[in-house]
Design an enzyme around this catalytic site. Sequence first.
Site, PDB file in Angstrom:
ATOM      1  N   CYS A   1      -0.301   4.064   2.273  1.00  0.00           N
ATOM      2  CA  CYS A   1       0.016   3.850   3.692  1.00  0.00           C
ATOM      3  C   CYS A   1       1.500   4.094   3.967  1.00  0.00           C
ATOM      4  O   CYS A   1       1.853   4.682   4.977  1.00  0.00           O
ATOM      5  CB  CYS A   1      -0.292   2.413   4.116  1.00  0.00           C
ATOM      6  SG  CYS A   1      -1.805   1.735   3.448  1.00  0.00           S
ATOM      7  N   ASP A   2       2.351   3.604   3.108  1.00  0.00           N
ATOM      8  CA  ASP A   2       3.777   3.527   3.453  1.00  0.00           C
ATOM      9  C   ASP A   2       4.705   4.408   2.614  1.00  0.00           C
ATOM     10  O   ASP A   2       5.904   4.476   2.893  1.00  0.00           O
ATOM     11  CB  ASP A   2       4.244   2.059   3.334  1.00  0.00           C
ATOM     12  CG  ASP A   2       3.478   1.149   4.289  1.00  0.00           C
ATOM     13  OD1 ASP A   2       3.111   1.628   5.379  1.00  0.00           O
ATOM     14  OD2 ASP A   2       3.239  -0.016   3.950  1.00  0.00           O
TER      15      ASP A   2
ATOM     16  N   CYS B   1       0.832  -1.214   0.000  1.00  0.00           N
ATOM     17  CA  CYS B   1       0.000   0.000   0.000  1.00  0.00           C
ATOM     18  C   CYS B   1       0.860   1.253   0.000  1.00  0.00           C
ATOM     19  O   CYS B   1       1.423   1.634   1.029  1.00  0.00           O
ATOM     20  CB  CYS B   1      -0.922  -0.026   1.221  1.00  0.00           C
ATOM     21  SG  CYS B   1      -1.891   1.476   1.400  1.00  0.00           S
TER      22      CYS B   1
END
Length: 308
Positions: free
Chosen positions: A135-136, A132
Amino acid sequence: MAYKVIILGSGCAGSTAAIYTARANLSPLVLEGHEPGGQLSLTTEVENFPGFRDGIQGPELVEIMKQQAQRFGAEYRMERATGVTLERPPFTVKTEENTYQAESLIIATGASAKMLGLTSEKRLLGRGVSTCATCDGAFFREKDVIVVGGGDSAVEEATFLTKFASRVTIVHRRDQLRASKIMVDRARKNKKIQFLWDTVITDILDPEKQEVTAVKIRNTKDGKEETRETNGIFIAIGHDPNTAIFEGQIELNKGYIVVRDGSMTSVEGVFAAGDVHDLVYRQAVTAAGCGCRAAIDAERWLESREHA
Ligand code: NAP
Protein backbone atom coordinates in the site's frame (compact mmCIF):
# COMPACT_ATOMS: atom_id res chain seq x y z
CA MET A 1 -37.99 -10.02 12.89
CA ALA A 2 -34.94 -11.61 11.36
CA TYR A 3 -32.84 -9.71 8.84
CA LYS A 4 -32.20 -11.54 5.59
CA VAL A 5 -28.50 -10.69 5.91
CA ILE A 6 -26.35 -9.22 8.63
CA ILE A 7 -22.84 -8.18 7.66
CA LEU A 8 -20.22 -7.99 10.39
CA GLY A 9 -17.56 -5.42 9.54
CA SER A 10 -17.48 -2.30 7.39
CA GLY A 11 -14.15 -2.46 5.59
CA CYS A 12 -13.83 -3.08 1.85
CA ALA A 13 -15.21 -6.62 2.15
CA GLY A 14 -18.15 -5.68 4.36
CA SER A 15 -19.20 -2.62 2.37
CA THR A 16 -18.89 -4.39 -0.98
CA ALA A 17 -21.07 -7.20 0.40
CA ALA A 18 -23.48 -4.48 1.56
CA ILE A 19 -23.61 -2.87 -1.91
CA TYR A 20 -24.37 -6.21 -3.56
CA THR A 21 -26.90 -7.48 -1.02
CA ALA A 22 -28.63 -4.09 -0.89
CA ARG A 23 -28.94 -4.02 -4.68
CA ALA A 24 -30.40 -7.52 -4.44
CA ASN A 25 -33.16 -6.07 -2.20
CA LEU A 26 -31.96 -7.98 0.87
CA SER A 27 -31.86 -4.82 3.06
CA PRO A 28 -28.65 -5.77 4.86
CA LEU A 29 -27.75 -4.60 8.33
CA VAL A 30 -24.05 -3.73 8.64
CA LEU A 31 -22.57 -3.76 12.12
CA GLU A 32 -19.56 -1.53 11.66
CA GLY A 33 -17.33 -3.19 14.22
CA HIS A 34 -14.52 -1.96 16.42
CA GLU A 35 -12.60 -0.38 13.53
CA PRO A 36 -15.23 1.22 11.23
CA GLY A 37 -13.93 1.20 7.67
CA GLY A 38 -11.36 -1.48 8.51
CA GLN A 39 -7.64 -1.19 7.86
CA LEU A 40 -8.08 1.38 5.08
CA SER A 41 -9.33 3.82 7.66
CA LEU A 42 -5.85 3.66 9.20
CA THR A 43 -3.93 4.43 6.05
CA THR A 44 -3.44 7.63 4.06
CA GLU A 45 -3.21 7.55 0.29
CA VAL A 46 -4.37 4.46 -1.63
CA GLU A 47 -2.86 4.35 -5.12
CA ASN A 48 -3.62 0.77 -6.14
CA PHE A 49 -7.39 0.60 -5.92
CA PRO A 50 -8.61 0.51 -9.52
CA GLY A 51 -10.70 3.43 -10.67
CA PHE A 52 -8.86 6.21 -8.85
CA ARG A 53 -6.30 7.46 -11.33
CA ASP A 54 -4.82 9.98 -8.92
CA GLY A 55 -5.20 7.87 -5.78
CA ILE A 56 -7.61 8.40 -2.93
CA GLN A 57 -7.32 8.72 0.85
CA GLY A 58 -8.14 5.44 2.63
CA PRO A 59 -10.80 6.90 4.95
CA GLU A 60 -12.47 8.64 2.00
CA LEU A 61 -12.58 5.43 -0.02
CA VAL A 62 -14.33 3.48 2.74
CA GLU A 63 -16.75 6.35 3.33
CA ILE A 64 -17.69 6.42 -0.36
CA MET A 65 -18.27 2.65 -0.30
CA LYS A 66 -20.49 3.02 2.74
CA GLN A 67 -22.54 5.79 1.12
CA GLN A 68 -22.83 3.73 -2.05
CA ALA A 69 -24.28 0.84 -0.01
CA GLN A 70 -26.59 3.18 1.92
CA ARG A 71 -27.91 4.56 -1.36
CA PHE A 72 -29.38 1.12 -2.05
CA GLY A 73 -30.84 0.72 1.42
CA ALA A 74 -28.05 -0.85 3.51
CA GLU A 75 -28.39 0.08 7.18
CA TYR A 76 -25.15 0.81 9.04
CA ARG A 77 -24.95 0.78 12.82
CA MET A 78 -21.95 1.77 14.90
CA GLU A 79 -22.12 -1.42 16.92
CA ARG A 80 -19.67 -4.24 17.47
CA ALA A 81 -20.72 -7.89 17.60
CA THR A 82 -19.78 -9.26 21.01
CA GLY A 83 -21.26 -12.73 20.60
CA VAL A 84 -22.95 -14.96 18.04
CA THR A 85 -25.01 -18.16 18.09
CA LEU A 86 -24.57 -20.05 14.86
CA GLU A 87 -26.28 -23.38 15.52
CA ARG A 88 -28.91 -22.96 12.84
CA PRO A 89 -30.66 -20.08 11.10
CA PRO A 90 -31.90 -17.65 12.18
CA PHE A 91 -28.49 -16.82 13.65
CA THR A 92 -28.22 -14.57 16.66
CA VAL A 93 -25.81 -11.63 16.84
CA LYS A 94 -25.35 -9.76 20.09
CA THR A 95 -23.83 -6.32 20.40
CA GLU A 96 -23.41 -4.22 23.52
CA GLU A 97 -26.66 -2.45 22.63
CA ASN A 98 -28.90 -5.01 20.89
CA THR A 99 -29.62 -8.60 19.92
CA TYR A 100 -30.32 -9.29 16.26
CA GLN A 101 -31.43 -12.29 14.25
CA ALA A 102 -30.43 -13.05 10.67
CA GLU A 103 -31.22 -15.75 8.15
CA SER A 104 -27.71 -15.43 6.76
CA LEU A 105 -24.51 -13.87 7.97
CA ILE A 106 -21.50 -12.43 6.17
CA ILE A 107 -18.44 -12.23 8.36
CA ALA A 108 -16.08 -9.49 7.22
CA THR A 109 -14.46 -8.65 10.52
CA GLY A 110 -10.98 -8.46 9.00
CA ALA A 111 -7.61 -8.94 10.58
CA SER A 112 -5.70 -6.43 12.59
CA ALA A 113 -1.99 -5.97 12.09
CA LYS A 114 -0.06 -6.64 15.27
CA MET A 115 1.62 -3.53 16.52
CA LEU A 116 4.63 -2.89 18.75
CA GLY A 117 2.48 -1.07 21.28
CA LEU A 118 4.32 2.26 21.34
CA THR A 119 2.38 5.51 21.75
CA SER A 120 4.50 7.15 19.04
CA GLU A 121 3.69 4.28 16.67
CA LYS A 122 -0.02 4.97 17.07
CA ARG A 123 0.41 8.68 16.50
CA LEU A 124 2.51 8.19 13.36
CA LEU A 125 0.43 5.44 11.75
CA GLY A 126 -0.20 6.51 8.15
CA ARG A 127 2.45 9.21 8.56
CA GLY A 128 5.60 7.18 8.07
CA VAL A 129 4.54 4.16 10.11
CA SER A 130 2.83 1.54 7.98
CA THR A 131 1.71 -2.08 8.16
CA CYS A 132 1.52 -2.61 4.40
CA ALA A 133 4.42 -2.20 1.97
CA THR A 134 2.22 -2.89 -1.06
CA CYS A 135 0.00 0.00 0.00
CA ASP A 136 2.59 2.54 1.08
CA GLY A 137 5.95 1.49 -0.40
CA ALA A 138 5.77 3.92 -3.31
CA PHE A 139 5.81 6.86 -0.90
CA PHE A 140 9.37 5.98 0.07
CA ARG A 141 11.23 6.47 -3.21
CA GLU A 142 14.95 6.90 -2.53
CA LYS A 143 14.26 6.95 1.21
CA ASP A 144 15.67 4.95 4.10
CA VAL A 145 13.17 2.57 5.69
CA ILE A 146 13.07 0.02 8.47
CA VAL A 147 11.06 -3.20 8.50
CA VAL A 148 10.37 -4.80 11.88
CA GLY A 149 9.96 -8.58 12.13
CA GLY A 150 11.66 -11.82 11.22
CA GLY A 151 8.96 -13.83 9.45
CA ASP A 152 7.95 -14.21 5.81
CA SER A 153 5.96 -10.98 5.91
CA ALA A 154 8.95 -8.93 7.06
CA VAL A 155 11.28 -10.41 4.45
CA GLU A 156 8.67 -10.11 1.71
CA GLU A 157 7.88 -6.51 2.64
CA ALA A 158 11.60 -5.65 2.77
CA THR A 159 12.23 -7.18 -0.66
CA PHE A 160 9.25 -5.34 -2.11
CA LEU A 161 10.39 -2.06 -0.58
CA THR A 162 13.77 -2.23 -2.35
CA LYS A 163 11.90 -1.31 -5.54
CA PHE A 164 11.52 2.15 -4.08
CA ALA A 165 13.70 2.74 -1.04
CA SER A 166 17.42 3.39 -1.23
CA ARG A 167 18.07 1.29 1.89
CA VAL A 168 15.93 -1.20 3.80
CA THR A 169 16.96 -2.43 7.23
CA ILE A 170 15.24 -5.46 8.74
CA VAL A 171 15.20 -5.04 12.50
CA HIS A 172 14.65 -8.34 14.28
CA ARG A 173 14.48 -9.06 17.98
CA ARG A 174 16.50 -12.30 17.66
CA ASP A 175 19.50 -13.32 15.55
CA GLN A 176 17.58 -15.82 13.45
CA LEU A 177 14.80 -15.30 10.98
CA ARG A 178 11.79 -17.57 10.96
CA ALA A 179 11.07 -16.73 7.32
CA SER A 180 11.36 -19.46 4.66
CA LYS A 181 14.85 -20.14 3.34
CA ILE A 182 14.14 -19.18 -0.24
CA MET A 183 12.89 -15.75 0.79
CA VAL A 184 15.79 -15.24 3.17
CA ASP A 185 18.29 -16.19 0.43
CA ARG A 186 16.69 -13.69 -1.91
CA ALA A 187 16.83 -10.97 0.72
CA ARG A 188 20.45 -11.71 1.60
CA LYS A 189 21.46 -11.33 -2.04
CA ASN A 190 19.71 -7.99 -2.28
CA LYS A 191 22.31 -5.24 -1.83
CA LYS A 192 19.73 -2.73 -0.59
CA ILE A 193 18.75 -4.93 2.38
CA GLN A 194 20.68 -5.03 5.61
CA PHE A 195 19.90 -6.72 8.92
CA LEU A 196 19.99 -5.45 12.46
CA TRP A 197 19.88 -8.45 14.80
CA ASP A 198 18.90 -8.74 18.46
CA THR A 199 17.33 -5.32 18.27
CA VAL A 200 14.04 -3.88 19.42
CA ILE A 201 12.49 -0.51 18.66
CA THR A 202 11.79 1.40 21.85
CA ASP A 203 10.44 4.64 20.34
CA ILE A 204 9.69 6.33 17.03
CA LEU A 205 10.47 10.00 16.40
CA ASP A 206 8.94 12.46 15.82
CA PRO A 207 5.20 12.60 16.60
CA GLU A 208 5.39 16.38 17.10
CA LYS A 209 6.53 16.83 13.50
CA GLN A 210 3.90 14.32 12.26
CA GLU A 211 6.59 12.40 10.37
CA VAL A 212 9.12 9.67 11.01
CA THR A 213 12.62 11.03 11.40
CA ALA A 214 14.36 8.35 13.50
CA VAL A 215 13.90 5.35 15.77
CA LYS A 216 15.30 4.61 19.19
CA ILE A 217 16.63 1.07 19.33
CA ARG A 218 17.99 -1.24 22.00
CA ASN A 219 20.24 -4.25 21.59
CA THR A 220 18.64 -7.14 23.50
CA LYS A 221 22.02 -8.78 24.22
CA ASP A 222 24.12 -5.92 25.59
CA GLY A 223 21.33 -3.43 26.34
CA LYS A 224 23.04 -0.72 24.28
CA GLU A 225 20.68 2.02 23.12
CA GLU A 226 21.00 4.35 20.17
CA THR A 227 19.00 6.59 17.86
CA ARG A 228 19.01 5.81 14.19
CA GLU A 229 17.73 8.11 11.46
CA THR A 230 15.15 6.77 9.05
CA ASN A 231 12.20 7.98 6.96
CA GLY A 232 9.74 5.18 7.47
CA ILE A 233 8.98 2.09 9.48
CA PHE A 234 7.00 -0.94 8.34
CA ILE A 235 5.66 -3.15 11.10
CA ALA A 236 5.50 -6.74 9.84
CA ILE A 237 5.14 -8.80 12.98
CA GLY A 238 2.02 -10.68 11.95
CA HIS A 239 -1.74 -10.22 11.89
CA ASP A 240 -4.52 -11.34 14.18
CA PRO A 241 -7.75 -12.28 12.43
CA ASN A 242 -10.76 -10.90 14.29
CA THR A 243 -12.43 -14.23 14.94
CA ALA A 244 -12.48 -14.60 18.73
CA ILE A 245 -16.30 -14.58 18.90
CA PHE A 246 -16.58 -17.43 16.35
CA GLU A 247 -14.21 -19.83 18.09
CA GLY A 248 -15.79 -23.23 18.62
CA GLN A 249 -18.69 -22.42 16.30
CA ILE A 250 -17.10 -22.36 12.86
CA GLU A 251 -13.97 -23.99 11.51
CA LEU A 252 -10.85 -21.89 11.87
CA ASN A 253 -7.28 -22.47 10.71
CA LYS A 254 -4.62 -20.58 12.68
CA GLY A 255 -7.47 -18.30 13.71
CA TYR A 256 -8.55 -17.57 10.12
CA ILE A 257 -11.99 -18.68 8.90
CA VAL A 258 -11.92 -21.69 6.57
CA VAL A 259 -14.11 -21.24 3.47
CA ARG A 260 -15.23 -23.73 0.86
CA ASP A 261 -17.40 -23.65 -2.28
CA GLY A 262 -16.69 -19.97 -2.69
CA SER A 263 -17.25 -18.18 0.57
CA MET A 264 -19.29 -20.66 2.67
CA THR A 265 -17.92 -21.34 6.15
CA SER A 266 -18.37 -24.66 7.96
CA VAL A 267 -21.85 -23.42 8.94
CA GLU A 268 -24.38 -23.31 6.13
CA GLY A 269 -25.71 -19.80 5.66
CA VAL A 270 -22.65 -18.17 7.22
CA PHE A 271 -20.22 -16.69 4.70
CA ALA A 272 -16.84 -15.02 5.11
CA ALA A 273 -15.14 -12.29 3.12
CA GLY A 274 -11.85 -10.41 3.22
CA ASP A 275 -8.86 -10.59 5.51
CA VAL A 276 -10.75 -12.67 8.07
CA HIS A 277 -10.14 -15.67 5.78
CA ASP A 278 -7.32 -14.43 3.56
CA LEU A 279 -3.77 -15.11 4.72
CA VAL A 280 -2.25 -14.46 1.34
CA TYR A 281 -3.38 -11.35 -0.56
CA ARG A 282 -4.78 -9.00 2.09
CA GLN A 283 -5.47 -6.19 -0.38
CA ALA A 284 -8.35 -3.73 -0.42
CA VAL A 285 -9.33 -4.82 -3.90
CA THR A 286 -9.20 -8.55 -3.13
CA ALA A 287 -11.26 -7.94 0.02
CA ALA A 288 -13.81 -6.06 -2.09
CA GLY A 289 -13.89 -8.98 -4.53
CA CYS A 290 -14.46 -11.40 -1.66
CA GLY A 291 -17.29 -9.21 -0.37
CA CYS A 292 -18.98 -9.43 -3.77
CA ARG A 293 -18.54 -13.20 -3.79
CA ALA A 294 -20.00 -13.63 -0.29
CA ALA A 295 -22.98 -11.43 -1.19
CA ILE A 296 -23.75 -13.48 -4.30
CA ASP A 297 -23.31 -16.73 -2.36
CA ALA A 298 -25.61 -15.51 0.43
CA GLU A 299 -28.24 -14.34 -2.04
CA ARG A 300 -28.21 -17.70 -3.86
CA TRP A 301 -28.30 -19.63 -0.62
CA LEU A 302 -31.30 -17.64 0.65
CA GLU A 303 -33.04 -18.20 -2.67
CA SER A 304 -32.39 -21.94 -2.61
CA ARG A 305 -33.93 -22.14 0.89
CA GLU A 306 -37.02 -20.30 -0.25
CA HIS A 307 -37.49 -22.76 -3.08
CA ALA A 308 -36.66 -25.84 -1.04
P1 NAP B 1 5.09 -14.67 11.77
O1 NAP B 1 5.59 -15.79 10.93
O2 NAP B 1 4.30 -14.94 12.97
O3 NAP B 1 6.37 -13.80 12.15
C1 NAP B 1 6.26 -12.68 12.98
C2 NAP B 1 7.65 -12.15 13.22
O4 NAP B 1 7.52 -10.96 13.97
C3 NAP B 1 8.53 -13.11 14.01
O5 NAP B 1 9.84 -13.09 13.48
C4 NAP B 1 8.48 -12.55 15.42
O6 NAP B 1 9.71 -12.71 16.13
C5 NAP B 1 8.30 -11.08 15.18
N1 NAP B 1 7.55 -10.45 16.24
C6 NAP B 1 6.35 -10.83 16.76
N2 NAP B 1 5.95 -9.98 17.71
C7 NAP B 1 6.93 -9.05 17.82
C8 NAP B 1 7.11 -7.91 18.64
N3 NAP B 1 6.19 -7.52 19.53
N4 NAP B 1 8.23 -7.17 18.48
C9 NAP B 1 9.17 -7.52 17.57
N5 NAP B 1 9.06 -8.59 16.76
C10 NAP B 1 7.94 -9.35 16.89
O7 NAP B 1 4.17 -13.64 10.90
P2 NAP B 1 4.21 -13.32 9.34
O8 NAP B 1 5.59 -13.07 8.89
O9 NAP B 1 3.18 -12.24 9.12
O10 NAP B 1 3.68 -14.65 8.68
C11 NAP B 1 2.40 -15.17 9.04
C12 NAP B 1 2.11 -16.42 8.20
O11 NAP B 1 1.91 -16.05 6.82
C13 NAP B 1 3.29 -17.41 8.21
O12 NAP B 1 2.77 -18.70 8.16
C14 NAP B 1 4.03 -17.09 6.92
O13 NAP B 1 4.76 -18.19 6.44
C15 NAP B 1 2.87 -16.69 6.00
N6 NAP B 1 3.35 -15.76 4.95
C16 NAP B 1 3.80 -16.32 3.79
C17 NAP B 1 4.26 -15.50 2.79
C18 NAP B 1 4.71 -16.10 1.50
O14 NAP B 1 4.92 -17.30 1.48
N7 NAP B 1 4.86 -15.34 0.45
C19 NAP B 1 4.33 -14.11 2.96
C20 NAP B 1 3.89 -13.58 4.18
C21 NAP B 1 3.42 -14.43 5.18
P3 NAP B 1 10.23 -14.17 16.61
O15 NAP B 1 10.76 -14.81 15.37
O16 NAP B 1 11.24 -13.84 17.61
O17 NAP B 1 9.01 -14.85 17.16
